[in-house]
Design a protein around this motif. Structure first.
Motif, PDB file in Angstrom:
ATOM      1  N   ILE A 194     -52.135  -2.442 -39.259  1.00  0.00           N
ATOM      2  CA  ILE A 194     -51.850  -1.629 -38.086  1.00  0.00           C
ATOM      3  C   ILE A 194     -53.143  -1.455 -37.294  1.00  0.00           C
ATOM      4  CG2 ILE A 194     -51.075   0.629 -37.257  1.00  0.00           C
ATOM      5  CD1 ILE A 194     -48.830  -0.942 -38.626  1.00  0.00           C
ATOM      6  N   TYR A 195     -53.101  -1.839 -36.023  1.00  0.00           N
ATOM      7  CA  TYR A 195     -54.220  -1.654 -35.105  1.00  0.00           C
ATOM      8  C   TYR A 195     -53.706  -0.927 -33.879  1.00  0.00           C
ATOM      9  CZ  TYR A 195     -57.086  -4.710 -37.904  1.00  0.00           C
ATOM     10  OH  TYR A 195     -57.792  -5.238 -38.946  1.00  0.00           O
ATOM     11  N   ALA A 196     -54.365   0.162 -33.535  1.00  0.00           N
ATOM     12  CA  ALA A 196     -53.968   0.974 -32.378  1.00  0.00           C
ATOM     13  C   ALA A 196     -52.488   1.348 -32.468  1.00  0.00           C
ATOM     14  CB  ALA A 196     -54.273   0.250 -31.076  1.00  0.00           C
ATOM     15  N   GLY A 197     -52.035   1.654 -33.690  1.00  0.00           N
ATOM     16  CA  GLY A 197     -50.671   2.120 -33.892  1.00  0.00           C
ATOM     17  C   GLY A 197     -49.599   1.053 -33.946  1.00  0.00           C
ATOM     18  N   ARG A 198     -49.986  -0.226 -33.885  1.00  0.00           N
ATOM     19  CA  ARG A 198     -48.991  -1.303 -33.870  1.00  0.00           C
ATOM     20  C   ARG A 198     -49.321  -2.355 -34.906  1.00  0.00           C
ATOM     21  NH1 ARG A 198     -46.706  -2.593 -28.160  1.00  0.00           N
ATOM     22  NH2 ARG A 198     -45.112  -3.192 -29.624  1.00  0.00           N
ATOM     23  N   ILE A 199     -48.282  -2.978 -35.427  1.00  0.00           N
ATOM     24  CA  ILE A 199     -48.474  -4.073 -36.373  1.00  0.00           C
ATOM     25  C   ILE A 199     -48.859  -5.334 -35.606  1.00  0.00           C
ATOM     26  CG2 ILE A 199     -46.083  -4.945 -36.426  1.00  0.00           C
ATOM     27  CD1 ILE A 199     -46.511  -4.953 -39.600  1.00  0.00           C
ATOM     28  N   GLU A 200     -49.545  -6.217 -36.266  1.00  0.00           N
ATOM     29  CA  GLU A 200     -49.986  -7.473 -35.640  1.00  0.00           C
ATOM     30  C   GLU A 200     -48.781  -8.245 -35.076  1.00  0.00           C
ATOM     31  OE1 GLU A 200     -53.112  -8.811 -35.460  1.00  0.00           O
ATOM     32  OE2 GLU A 200     -54.244  -7.471 -36.756  1.00  0.00           O
ATOM     33  N   LYS A 201     -48.968  -8.838 -33.916  1.00  0.00           N
ATOM     34  CA  LYS A 201     -47.912  -9.553 -33.191  1.00  0.00           C
ATOM     35  C   LYS A 201     -47.277 -10.668 -34.027  1.00  0.00           C
ATOM     36  CE  LYS A 201     -47.258 -12.215 -28.907  1.00  0.00           C
ATOM     37  NZ  LYS A 201     -46.325 -13.126 -29.494  1.00  0.00           N
ATOM     38  N   GLU A 202     -48.079 -11.378 -34.806  1.00  0.00           N
ATOM     39  CA  GLU A 202     -47.544 -12.487 -35.605  1.00  0.00           C
ATOM     40  C   GLU A 202     -46.490 -12.016 -36.605  1.00  0.00           C
ATOM     41  OE1 GLU A 202     -51.656 -13.653 -34.236  1.00  0.00           O
ATOM     42  OE2 GLU A 202     -50.805 -11.863 -35.169  1.00  0.00           O
ATOM     43  N   VAL A 203     -46.636 -10.789 -37.097  1.00  0.00           N
ATOM     44  CA  VAL A 203     -45.664 -10.240 -38.050  1.00  0.00           C
ATOM     45  C   VAL A 203     -44.337  -9.984 -37.343  1.00  0.00           C
ATOM     46  CG1 VAL A 203     -45.160  -8.312 -39.606  1.00  0.00           C
ATOM     47  CG2 VAL A 203     -47.484  -9.266 -39.502  1.00  0.00           C
ATOM     48  N   THR A 204     -44.415  -9.358 -36.182  1.00  0.00           N
ATOM     49  CA  THR A 204     -43.195  -9.109 -35.404  1.00  0.00           C
ATOM     50  C   THR A 204     -42.529 -10.422 -35.011  1.00  0.00           C
ATOM     51  OG1 THR A 204     -44.143  -7.062 -34.554  1.00  0.00           O
ATOM     52  CG2 THR A 204     -42.283  -7.971 -33.343  1.00  0.00           C
ATOM     53  N   ASP A 205     -43.304 -11.382 -34.560  1.00  0.00           N
ATOM     54  CA  ASP A 205     -42.750 -12.693 -34.198  1.00  0.00           C
ATOM     55  C   ASP A 205     -42.038 -13.334 -35.381  1.00  0.00           C
ATOM     56  OD1 ASP A 205     -43.815 -12.345 -31.667  1.00  0.00           O
ATOM     57  OD2 ASP A 205     -45.476 -13.755 -31.967  1.00  0.00           O
ATOM     58  N   PHE A 206     -42.619 -13.185 -36.583  1.00  0.00           N
ATOM     59  CA  PHE A 206     -42.008 -13.781 -37.779  1.00  0.00           C
ATOM     60  C   PHE A 206     -40.634 -13.183 -38.049  1.00  0.00           C
ATOM     61  CE2 PHE A 206     -40.950 -13.503 -42.264  1.00  0.00           C
ATOM     62  CZ  PHE A 206     -40.913 -14.849 -42.600  1.00  0.00           C
ATOM     63  N   TRP A 207     -40.527 -11.859 -38.118  1.00  0.00           N
ATOM     64  CA  TRP A 207     -39.222 -11.299 -38.461  1.00  0.00           C
ATOM     65  C   TRP A 207     -38.202 -11.495 -37.341  1.00  0.00           C
ATOM     66  CZ3 TRP A 207     -37.262  -7.543 -35.448  1.00  0.00           C
ATOM     67  CH2 TRP A 207     -38.090  -6.558 -34.905  1.00  0.00           C
ATOM     68  N   LEU A 208     -38.658 -11.491 -36.090  1.00  0.00           N
ATOM     69  CA  LEU A 208     -37.721 -11.758 -34.992  1.00  0.00           C
ATOM     70  C   LEU A 208     -37.144 -13.174 -35.091  1.00  0.00           C
ATOM     71  CD1 LEU A 208     -39.542 -10.152 -31.922  1.00  0.00           C
ATOM     72  CD2 LEU A 208     -37.266  -9.547 -32.787  1.00  0.00           C
ATOM     73  N   LYS A 209     -38.003 -14.136 -35.357  1.00  0.00           N
ATOM     74  CA  LYS A 209     -37.581 -15.536 -35.439  1.00  0.00           C
ATOM     75  C   LYS A 209     -36.680 -15.791 -36.649  1.00  0.00           C
ATOM     76  CE  LYS A 209     -39.450 -20.175 -36.054  1.00  0.00           C
ATOM     77  NZ  LYS A 209     -40.614 -20.960 -36.389  1.00  0.00           N
ATOM     78  N   ASN A 210     -36.899 -15.044 -37.736  1.00  0.00           N
ATOM     79  CA  ASN A 210     -36.220 -15.332 -38.999  1.00  0.00           C
ATOM     80  C   ASN A 210     -35.236 -14.263 -39.442  1.00  0.00           C
ATOM     81  OD1 ASN A 210     -37.667 -17.874 -39.893  1.00  0.00           O
ATOM     82  ND2 ASN A 210     -39.392 -16.513 -39.469  1.00  0.00           N
ATOM     83  N   ILE A 211     -34.801 -13.415 -38.533  1.00  0.00           N
ATOM     84  CA  ILE A 211     -33.946 -12.282 -38.903  1.00  0.00           C
ATOM     85  C   ILE A 211     -32.671 -12.728 -39.626  1.00  0.00           C
ATOM     86  CG2 ILE A 211     -32.763 -12.107 -36.667  1.00  0.00           C
ATOM     87  CD1 ILE A 211     -33.959  -9.076 -38.691  1.00  0.00           C
TER      88      ILE A 211
END
Length: 158
Positions: free
Chosen positions: A54-71
């Motif tokens: 978590i940086y500045a209250g948010r998770i790294e973009k690559e993590v979000t991209d991963f779960w969005l792509k593979n939901i």
């Protein structure tokens, strides 16, 4: 049982926690840094663990991209979710809840906040400057919560 741990580690703390977690899991565990490595075919794994810092209250973009792509694939797997950061444990749990969609949070058999580290030698000038102001400290700090990693592994192994 085969487990994939996908993570994004900016300065190494999440990587350290991921490898510690992998050593505690039953069966084979594969770790993949989403920024540096190609993600293998998810169909080869029984369990998927997703972690990030978590940086500045948010998770790294690559993590979000991963779960969005593979939901869709994640819906069919046993999953675990974790975050690392330098907040207190209660705030860390809130950050975890804010980093993943309810669909994954409710499905996860393990959720964890693993604490964090500050390693000034791994930061750029701007990061060092901000951390010094926020923490009023200029020394490395390690606050990895090993007991949380152990509990997380036990939940995934159960």
């Amino acid at each position: 049982m085969k487990t994939l741990i996908v993570y994004r580690s900016k300065h190494g703390c999440v990587e350290k926690c991921s490898k510690d977690l992998a050593d505690r899991l039953s069966g084979e565990a594969v770790t993949v840094d989403l920024k540096k490595e190609k993600v293998p075919d998810l169909r080869r794994f029984d369990n998927i663990i997703i972690g990030g810092s978590i940086y500045a209250g948010r998770i790294e973009k690559e993590v979000t991209d991963f779960w969005l792509k593979n939901i869709n694939e994640l819906r069919e797997k046993k999953i675990g979710l974790f975050v690392c950061g330098m907040r207190d444990e209660e705030s860390g749990k809130t950050q975890l809840d804010n980093s993943f969609p309810e669909e994954l949070l409710s499905k996860a058999v393990a959720k964890g906040y693993f604490g964090g580290e500050v390693t000034f030698s791994k930061m750029n000038f701007f990061e060092r400057f901000i951390i010094k102001i926020v923490t009023k400290n200029d020394k490395d700090i390690s606050n990895i919560l090993s007991e949380n990693i152990i509990k997380f592994a036990q939940a995934m192994n159960g």
